[in-house]
Write a protein that holds these residues in place. Structure first.
Motif, PDB file in Angstrom:
ATOM      1  N   SER A 151       0.822  -1.212   0.000  1.00 19.45           N
ATOM      2  CA  SER A 151       0.000   0.000   0.000  1.00 19.45           C
ATOM      3  C   SER A 151       0.855   1.259   0.000  1.00 19.45           C
ATOM      4  N   VAL A 152       2.012   1.204   0.620  1.00 22.77           N
ATOM      5  CA  VAL A 152       2.902   2.362   0.659  1.00 22.77           C
ATOM      6  C   VAL A 152       3.483   2.655  -0.725  1.00 22.77           C
ATOM      7  N   THR A 156       3.349  13.310  -1.106  1.00 21.56           N
ATOM      8  CA  THR A 156       3.861  11.937  -1.064  1.00 21.56           C
ATOM      9  C   THR A 156       4.192  11.541   0.370  1.00 21.56           C
ATOM     10  N   ALA A 157       4.915  12.385   1.080  1.00 22.00           N
ATOM     11  CA  ALA A 157       5.281  12.088   2.469  1.00 22.00           C
ATOM     12  C   ALA A 157       4.030  11.951   3.342  1.00 22.00           C
ATOM     13  N   HIS A 203      -0.703   6.069   5.388  1.00 19.54           N
ATOM     14  CA  HIS A 203      -0.730   4.606   5.211  1.00 19.54           C
ATOM     15  C   HIS A 203      -0.076   3.916   6.399  1.00 19.54           C
ATOM     16  N   LEU A 204       1.051   4.448   6.856  1.00 21.96           N
ATOM     17  CA  LEU A 204       1.749   3.832   7.986  1.00 21.96           C
ATOM     18  C   LEU A 204       0.946   3.951   9.281  1.00 21.96           C
ATOM     19  N   VAL A 223       2.251   8.652   2.562  1.00 27.77           N
ATOM     20  CA  VAL A 223       2.993   7.520   3.141  1.00 27.77           C
ATOM     21  C   VAL A 223       2.734   7.448   4.640  1.00 27.77           C
ATOM     22  N   PRO A 228       1.422   5.657  -2.808  1.00 30.69           N
ATOM     23  CA  PRO A 228       1.793   7.062  -2.657  1.00 30.69           C
ATOM     24  C   PRO A 228       3.200   7.369  -3.174  1.00 30.69           C
ATOM     25  N   LEU A 229       4.106   6.416  -3.064  1.00 28.19           N
ATOM     26  CA  LEU A 229       5.461   6.672  -3.540  1.00 28.19           C
ATOM     27  C   LEU A 229       5.475   6.938  -5.039  1.00 28.19           C
TER      28      LEU A 229
END
Length: 145
Positions: A107-108, A121-122, A128-129, A125, A111-112
């Motif tokens: 899943s990460v 993007t950050a 998601h985390l 991520v 966004p990357l």
């Protein structure tokens, strides 16, 4: 008479443990959604991040509704898989945790490759985390050891 007491106690414990497990899982899914929504609030209105992602050739804003719904769907899917694994294997906790971690890693990658700009993007991520951390630790705790 001595034999029936432990059985009655075990039955009562099993009966009360099941609703608690459901409640705990529901609360975990809701906590995951709340945590990602809080992350969105901190990033977008407070920090001013333009949260957008590429979807094919188009760019789409990431709304709070999208954040909450995607976290709820991920949490419910994780819950369903965990319940299924508990029915078919004695090692559900381990199997589910491995699958959940792999899904988080995959899943990460979205966004990357799809975040529009470094800040977006950050932020994506991190969202998601956060969702993964809350859902994986919370749902994992509800399994039998």
């Amino acid at each position: 008479m001595e034999n029936t007491m432990p059985t009655a106690t075990a039955t009562a414990t099993a009966t009360t443990a099941r609703p608690n497990r459901r409640r705990d899982r529901l609360l975990t899914v809701l906590a995951g959604a709340a945590a990602t929504l809080l992350g969105w609030v901190v990033a977008v209105p407070l920090a001013g991040v333009e949260l957008a992602a590429r979807t094919g050739s188009a760019t789409q804003r990431v709304t709070p509704v999208a954040v909450v719904l995607s976290t709820l769907l991920a949490g419910l899917a994780g819950w369903a898989l965990l319940a299924l694994l508990e029915r078919v294997t004695g090692r559900a906790r381990t199997a589910w945790t491995v699958v959940a971690m792999l899904v988080l890693v995959l899943s990460v990658l979205g966004p990357l490759g799809g975040g529009v700009g470094r800040a977006a993007t950050a932020t994506l991520v991190v969202l998601h985390l956060v969702a993964g951390a809350v859902l994986i630790t919370g749902l994992r705790r509800t399994t039998a050891r």
